[in-house]
Design an enzyme around this catalytic site. Structure first.
Site, short mmCIF file in Angstrom:
data_model
loop_
_atom_site.label_atom_id
_atom_site.label_comp_id
_atom_site.label_asym_id
_atom_site.label_seq_id
_atom_site.Cartn_x
_atom_site.Cartn_y
_atom_site.Cartn_z
CG ASP A 126 -9.37 2.21 -0.41
OD1 ASP A 126 -9.15 1.10 -0.59
OD2 ASP A 126 -8.76 3.14 0.38
CG ASP B 158 -2.44 0.64 0.92
OD1 ASP B 158 -2.46 1.37 0.20
OD2 ASP B 158 -3.23 0.07 1.87
C1 GLA Z 1 -5.94 1.95 2.08
C2 GLA Z 1 -6.14 0.65 1.14
C3 GLA Z 1 -7.29 -0.14 1.85
C4 GLA Z 1 -6.81 -0.82 3.15
C5 GLA Z 1 -6.37 0.46 4.01
C6 GLA Z 1 -5.53 0.19 5.38
O1 GLA Z 1 -6.73 2.65 2.23
O2 GLA Z 1 -6.56 1.01 -0.07
O3 GLA Z 1 -7.76 -1.37 1.01
O4 GLA Z 1 -5.72 -1.55 2.96
O5 GLA Z 1 -5.49 1.34 3.28
O6 GLA Z 1 -5.16 1.17 6.17
#
Ligand code: GLA
Length: 758
Positions: free
Chosen positions: A535, A468
């Site tokens: 997301d 990430d």
């Molecule tokens: C980001 C990712 C999510 C999740 C969060 C965790 O927003 O896109 O899918 O993994 O971080 O903090």
């Protein structure tokens, strides 16, 4: 002091070399000069085989007239664009040696095609041309690579070397290709967190259409693919020339039209002030600029897909159904709850379980602990072993979340090494999601983060990393060098780290996630195996995001999950049918607290997983088709097998059309003479509001046999199956079939199977 002959520009005649490359219905004709870098005479549809004479005529035919009140020579467009020839738009090389040597012109010293020297005329299929050029006066050398891949994708990059004895400061090196005047419209993508890759169109007017990415990551708002095309170009029609910059840091895409009528599209890295100081003998290499010609957006997308699928490291279509626990538990890492989730998932046919954020250091929420990559003793007293072991015993792979480039100021790492935080001044940059960026280009920082990741990978049998990157890089400098801009170094170092991890753990898959889909580009995909599209898992939003993300990436690289009925990001509620029918056109996952799901929902979900598992070779391996204007409120897309023997299409209704019934669906890219059985696939249960059209035939009395009779969940009782009907490919394309009536936010899938002997 300059010694050039002022008054008479040095424009000597040269003995040109012409090289014609042809692959997959694309031709590229390059005119290689002695006294300058190459010109692209033609990049577009295949011209068929040429001879030296024909190629020379075409090169002559492409020379423009001398413009009125313009320079006294035709303006030639070289790759990269030089300034000597009178082009007054954006030049390729932007840089200087303390103010001098800012208009380099490279004389060709070598031309190679697939490694062999070329002189005169050469024609080939796919191939790689490498041109070396030298500007002795400016003390610079250029190595330009132009490659036409077997899929017809043209990729180029340039490497600039400083051969003088003092520094050369490079502020930009972009590549651009000519497009014809018939390309009057531009289409690229924009967006934001939760709504990535939104298409936007504009006229290709005089001036510059410039898309800059200054976020230190690709960006949720990245142009992604910049297309220039003939008026009204759509998924099926129109001539299109497009570019994509394969880089995950700061970058540009641009389209420029000048007063001389020349049009170019191009891109490259966006360099921050002082980022590239080339010392004697040092070089800078651009990212690949991918140039993609096609007829219709689908053909452009498929060319990207074919290219990606031809790479040796490309994943196969056997993508494991994945459970990601993020939207199920967030930071609530309770072992019993996670074990229960894993067990429920395994019963459904899930094949990979991914533990998301919150397993390490003091990270109990997003304000603390980021950067401390050791398993939390508090939450995981026995380490991750009890969960990892159970997941593996259940026959699933285990995956783990990391965010290696980032740090919370409230972390042991930030307290121990505040000097590793990227900063341009004597003050840290503004926080974003309570975090700062680690400067991976500091060797000690790089080594520490890499060692922490490798230690976890050595301790646990991990098949997959979710990598990430949750903030933009603002004022991203190197504290150790007085705050010098370091985004270029950071991006290159990220790639180096990904390479090192893959080398140490062959077979490990890595997902590129960045606050959802903010790192989607062909640079990061050299080192990763799928992207997290967004997301936002709301299927209505996903219909559009999947549609446009697949303009660059094939479905097997798109992380595509089924979430809970009520979307966590939009608050909308959708039936499982619509959520699943949307998600199966990517690498399928579940991101939902299954303990909250009813037995009925689990039964339906298991039917969808079975459907996906038995059709994923086609869903993730076929050619993408998206229909233009399938009717008000409707979207139709699908995949057709390369041999045109099978296909799956989705008919999606997002709002009630004003006219009812809607127009016939005219499927395309089928084999015209082939007879196809077209079956409506009502997986799980029938969509709400369904009124079947006549051609579906009578409703079957019995529910369909479960695909997997050993399933622990009962098959949904209401599942119905209609026999469908047989049509030829031409009937489906030219006449089409009546769609069903549905409530809005519902979808139906159709499976097409070529009938024996047809
Ligand atoms: C980001 C990712 C999510 C999740 C969060 C965790 O927003 O896109 O899918 O993994 O971080 O903090």
């Amino acid at each position: 002091m300059l010694t050039a002959s002022f008054g008479m520009p040095d424009r000597q005649p040269d003995s040109p070399t012409l090289i014609h490359l042809r692959a997959d219905d694309v031709s590229v004709l390059l005119h290689l000069h002695d006294t300058r870098m190459p010109e692209i005479v033609h990049w577009g549809r295949d011209l068929g085989p040429l001879t030296a004479d024909l190629a020379a005529s075409l090169a002559l035919a492409a020379i423009p007239l001398i413009g009125e009140n313009s320079v006294d020579e035709p303006v030639l467009l070289t790759l990269p664009i030089d300034q000597r020839d009178g082009y007054t738009g954006r030049p390729g090389v932007v840089g200087s040696r303390q103010g001098n040597d800012w208009s380099p012109v490279f004389s060709t010293t070598s031309i190679r095609l697939d490694g062999a020297e070329v002189e005169g005329w050469q024609e080939s299929g796919a191939g790689e041309i490498v041109v070396l050029g030298r500007d002795a006066e400016a003390g610079l050398e250029m190595s330009l690579t132009v490659e036409l891949t077997p899929s017809g994708l043209l990729r180029s990059r340039a490497e600039l070397t400083n051969t003088a004895e003092n520094d050369y400061q490079l502020d930009g090196l972009t590549l651009a290709l000519p497009v014809p005047a018939s390309a009057t419209e531009l289409l690229d993508l924009g967006g934001r967190w939760g709504r990535e890759r939104v298409p936007q169109r504009t006229a290709f007017n005089q001036g510059i259409h410039l898309r800059e990415g200054r976020k230190g990551r690709t960006g949720a708002d990245a142009a992604t693919v910049l297309h220039a095309g003939t008026p009204g170009f759509g998924f099926a029609d129109g001539e299109i020339w497009s570019v994509h910059t394969g880089w995950s840091g700061n970058h540009v895409h641009y389209a420029e039209s000048t007063f001389t009528g020349l049009r170019v599209i191009g891109g490259g890295e966006l360099l921050l002030p002082g980022e590239i100081q080339l010392g004697p003998g040092q070089s800078y290499c651009t990212p690949w600029l991918f140039a993609n010609y096609g007829r219709g957006l689908d053909s452009v997308a498929r060319r990207f897909h074919r290219y990606l699928r031809s790479r040796p490291q490309h994943v196969d279509t056997d993508r494991p159904v994945t459970l990601n626990v993020w939207e199920a538990v967030y930071f609530d890492h309770d072992l019993d709850r996670l074990l229960d989730l894993a067990e429920r998932a395994a019963k459904l046919g899930v094949e990979r379980c991914v533990l998301d954020d919150g397993w390490f250091g003091s990270r109990r929420d997003d304000t603390r602990g980021l950067g401390d990559w050791t398993v939390s003793q508090q939450v995981w007293p026995d380490g991750l072993h009890p969960l990892v072991d159970r997941v593996r015993d259940l026959g699933m792979q285990f995956g783990l979340w990391f965010e290696p480039e980032m740090v919370n100021p409230d972390s042991d790492l930030a307290r121990e090494h505040p000097e590793w935080i990227m900063s341009a001044r004597g003050q840290w940059p503004v926080l974003s999601r309570h975090q700062q960026v680690l400067n991976l280009s500091i060797p000690e920082c790089y080594d520490a983060i890499l060692a922490a990741i490798l230690a976890i990978l050595d301790e646990y049998p991990i098949s997959y990393l979710k990598w990430d990157h949750n903030r933009d890089l603002i004022e991203a400098g190197n504290q150790l060098t007085g705050g010098a801009a370091a985004v270029h170094a950071q991006t290159a170092t990220l790639y180096r780290m990904l390479r090192a991890i893959k080398r140490a753990h062959p077979g490990l898959e890595i997902e590129s996630c960045s606050s959802g889909g903010a790192r989607v580009d062909l640079g990061v995909l050299d080192h990763t195996d799928r992207v997290w599209v967004s997301d936002c898992i709301d299927p209505l939003e996903r219909q559009s995001m999947m549609r446009w993300t697949s303009q660059l990436l094939p479905p097997e690289l798109l992380g595509s999950h089924i979430a809970s009925g009520r979307s966590h990001t939009t608050g909308r509620t959708h039936d499982l049918n619509f959520r699943a029918a949307t998600a199966v056109f990517g690498h399928l996952g579940i991101e939902w607290d299954l303990a909250d799901a009813s037995d009925r929902a689990l039964a339906e979900l298991s039917a969808w997983i079975d459907f996906y598992r038995s059709h994923r070779d086609l869903l993730l391996g076929g050619d993408l088709v998206r229909l233009d204007n399938p009717g008000e409120g409707a979207m139709v897309h699908g995949v057709v097998a390369g041999d045109r023997q099978r296909a799956i299409f989705a008919y999606v209704l997002t709002s009630n059309p004003a006219a009812d019934p809607g127009p016939a669906i005219r499927l395309r890219d089928l084999s015209p003479q082939t007879r196809y059985l077209v079956e409506p696939m009502l997986v799980g249960s029938a969509p709400s509001g369904l009124v079947a059209p006549r051609w579906w035939g009578g409703r079957a009395v019995d529910a369909p046999a479960p695909i997997n009779p050993a399933h622990p969940y009962p098959q949904p009782q209401e599942a119905v199956c209609y026999p469908g009907a047989v049509f030829t490919g031409s009937q489906l394309t030219e006449a089409g079939v009546m769609p069903p009536r549905l409530h809005p936010d519902q979808a139906v899938l159709f499976r097409l199977t070529a009938q024996p002997g047809s």
